[in-house]
Design an enzyme around this catalytic site. Structure first.
Site, PDB file in Angstrom:
ATOM      1  N   ASP A   1       2.517  -2.545   3.094  1.00  0.00           N
ATOM      2  CA  ASP A   1       3.878  -2.940   3.502  1.00  0.00           C
ATOM      3  C   ASP A   1       4.582  -1.735   4.139  1.00  0.00           C
ATOM      4  O   ASP A   1       4.547  -0.627   3.588  1.00  0.00           O
ATOM      5  CB  ASP A   1       4.631  -3.406   2.238  1.00  0.00           C
ATOM      6  CG  ASP A   1       5.954  -4.065   2.539  1.00  0.00           C
ATOM      7  OD1 ASP A   1       6.109  -4.655   3.621  1.00  0.00           O
ATOM      8  OD2 ASP A   1       6.852  -4.007   1.659  1.00  0.00           O
ATOM      9  N   HIS A   2       5.209  -1.938   5.278  1.00  0.00           N
ATOM     10  CA  HIS A   2       5.988  -0.891   5.960  1.00  0.00           C
ATOM     11  C   HIS A   2       5.240   0.430   6.104  1.00  0.00           C
ATOM     12  O   HIS A   2       5.752   1.496   5.728  1.00  0.00           O
ATOM     13  CB  HIS A   2       7.322  -0.642   5.232  1.00  0.00           C
ATOM     14  CG  HIS A   2       8.270  -1.792   5.328  1.00  0.00           C
ATOM     15  ND1 HIS A   2       8.941  -2.123   6.488  1.00  0.00           N
ATOM     16  CD2 HIS A   2       8.640  -2.725   4.427  1.00  0.00           C
ATOM     17  CE1 HIS A   2       9.687  -3.209   6.286  1.00  0.00           C
ATOM     18  NE2 HIS A   2       9.514  -3.600   5.028  1.00  0.00           N
TER      19      HIS A   2
ATOM     20  N   HIS B   1      11.048 -10.500   6.438  1.00  0.00           N
ATOM     21  CA  HIS B   1      11.248  -9.499   5.369  1.00  0.00           C
ATOM     22  C   HIS B   1      12.591  -9.763   4.704  1.00  0.00           C
ATOM     23  O   HIS B   1      13.358 -10.627   5.121  1.00  0.00           O
ATOM     24  CB  HIS B   1      11.235  -8.093   5.976  1.00  0.00           C
ATOM     25  CG  HIS B   1       9.860  -7.591   6.286  1.00  0.00           C
ATOM     26  ND1 HIS B   1       9.325  -6.496   5.669  1.00  0.00           N
ATOM     27  CD2 HIS B   1       8.907  -8.065   7.128  1.00  0.00           C
ATOM     28  CE1 HIS B   1       8.088  -6.306   6.127  1.00  0.00           C
ATOM     29  NE2 HIS B   1       7.825  -7.247   7.025  1.00  0.00           N
TER      30      HIS B   1
HETATM   31  P1  13P Z   1      13.602  -7.914  -0.567  1.00  0.00           P
HETATM   32  O1  13P Z   1      14.244  -6.586  -0.806  1.00  0.00           O
HETATM   33  O2  13P Z   1      14.577  -8.923  -0.079  1.00  0.00           O
HETATM   34  O3  13P Z   1      12.825  -8.399  -1.722  1.00  0.00           O
HETATM   35  O4  13P Z   1      12.552  -7.703   0.657  1.00  0.00           O
HETATM   36  C1  13P Z   1      11.271  -7.182   0.416  1.00  0.00           C
HETATM   37  C2  13P Z   1      10.547  -6.819   1.648  1.00  0.00           C
HETATM   38  O5  13P Z   1      10.914  -7.147   2.751  1.00  0.00           O
HETATM   39  C3  13P Z   1       9.319  -6.031   1.468  1.00  0.00           C
HETATM   40  O6  13P Z   1       8.766  -5.643   2.692  1.00  0.00           O
HETATM   41  O1  G3H Z   2      10.790  -3.215   1.975  1.00  0.00           O
HETATM   42  C1  G3H Z   2      10.659  -2.509   1.004  1.00  0.00           C
HETATM   43  C2  G3H Z   2      10.032  -3.034  -0.231  1.00  0.00           C
HETATM   44  O2  G3H Z   2      10.983  -3.671  -1.034  1.00  0.00           O
HETATM   45  C3  G3H Z   2       9.297  -1.946  -0.939  1.00  0.00           C
HETATM   46  O3  G3H Z   2      10.190  -1.085  -1.596  1.00  0.00           O
HETATM   47  O4  G3H Z   2       9.461   1.089  -0.683  1.00  0.00           O
HETATM   48  O5  G3H Z   2      10.825   0.976  -2.765  1.00  0.00           O
HETATM   49  O6  G3H Z   2       8.443   0.241  -2.787  1.00  0.00           O
HETATM   50  P1  G3H Z   2       9.706   0.404  -1.982  1.00  0.00           P
HETATM   51 ZN    ZN Z   3      10.252  -5.348   4.213  1.00  0.00          ZN
END
Ligand code: 13P
Ligand code: G3H
Ligand code: ZN
Length: 315
Positions: free
Chosen positions: A81-82, A210
């Site tokens: 993720d990201h 997201h």
């Molecule tokens: P939320 O903070 O709304 O749960 O979004 C999570 C997210 O986009 C993770 O990439």
């Molecule tokens: O988009 C972000 C997600 O909620 C992940 O959060 O980077 O704190 O693990 P984090």
């Molecule tokens: Zn996200």
């Protein structure tokens, strides 16, 4: 069984969305797999850079491998993720991830394209699929904080050009959501008009939403009653997920709501049981509550009950 997000999207497109859930620890991993099997749903396990460095990425990966053995019926993708470019490349080379996200949405358009294309080329050479992002969500994500007023919705014409030039397999679009527990501070809401314009230019192409936690008000009230201070927290109406799915959203990212379950369970548990010093009773309650929470989300996403159809689809 670990599959690519691409396969899951092919099965789901236009009908329902696959839940993409972030995990950080063992209890979340167990609750996540249990909840998805309880509701017979395919799903995506996603690991952020923060999660990968919370203990060690090898620990997290080993837990997912373990869950795959404990829950052999599960069908899921493992997704970064990201990711930044370095982390995305590390994950591609690790041989474990079936899907990575490269998030260069903070960079100017052409630079975002160049970075994304490098990751797509490396990933595709290994059969791994790539999610990219165009537009800016509000809120806090990893170490970048985007002020609401700077959040920039995805431009539909740019989205088409971006996908054509990068070859990315799915696209995260900014359509009004933001990360975290404090969304829609002004008059904002989900911009289905923008989503429809993107789908028109990119038909049958999987989009990603997201920042999709709902921040349930009863959860917030329980947290606050047990000593928390989440004043004014609010999120996305989960009844809108199915409409988003019809408009091409095949993956919906949810993290914050899972954190709220953790917060509520532990605050209430320690308030009600001040004499307990064993960490397992609260962990047990959390795993069960987390599984229940996943079941509820999958109902809203429409992914509940789709596991056998996906198994057949995969052949
Ligand atoms: P939320 O903070 O709304 O749960 O979004 C999570 C997210 O986009 C993770 O990439
Ligand atoms: O988009 C972000 C997600 O909620 C992940 O959060 O980077 O704190 O693990 P984090
Ligand atoms: Zn996200």
């Amino acid at each position: 069984m670990i599959v690519t997000t691409k396969k899951l999207f092919e099965a789901a497109y236009g009908k329902y969305a696959i839940g993409a859930y972030n995990i950080n620890n063992l209890e979340q991993t167990m609750g996540l797999f249990q909840g998805n099997l309880d509701s017979q749903a395919p799903f995506i396990v996603q690991l952020s850079r923060g999660a990968r460095s919370y203990t060690d990425s090898a620990m997290l990966e080993a837990m997912i491998r373990g869950a795959d053995e404990v829950f052999p019926e599960a069908i899921f993708a493992v997704h970064l993720d990201h990711g930044d470019e370095k982390t995305a490349m590390d994950c591609i080379n690790s041989g474990f991830y079936s899907s990575v996200m490269i998030d260069a949405s903070h960079a100017p358009f052409d630079e975002n394209i160049a970075i994304t294309k490098r990751v797509v080329d490396a990933a595709h050479a290994k059969g791994i699929v790539v999610e990219a992002e165009l537009g800016k969500l509000g809120g806090v994500e990893e170490d970048i904080s985007v002020d609401e007023s700077d959040a920039k919705l995805t431009n539909p014409d740019e989205a088409k050009e971006f996908v054509e030039r990068t070859g990315c397999d799915s696209l995260a679009c900014a359509i009004g959501t933001s990360h975290g527990a404090f969304k829609f501070t002004g008059t904002q809401g989900l911009r289905f008009d923008v989503l429809a314009d993107i789908q028109e230019r990119l038909p049958n192409y999987p989009l990603v939403m997201h920042g999709s936690s709902s921040v349930p008000q009863d959860e917030v009230a329980r947290i606050n009653a047990a000593g928390g201070e989440l004043k004014g927290a609010k999120g996305v109406d989960a009844d809108q997920f199915k409409r988003a799915a019809e408009l091409g959203v095949a993956k919906i990212n949810i993290d914050t709501d899972g954190r709220l379950v953790w917060m509520r369970v532990h605050r209430e548990h320690f308030k009600e049981n001040p004499e307990i010093f064993d960490l397992r009773p609260s962990g047990k309650v959390f795993m069960a509550e987390y599984a229940k929470y996943i079941v509820g989300k999958n109902e809203k996403l429409g992914s509940a009950g789709q596991l056998e159809a996906v198994r057949k689809f995969l052949g």
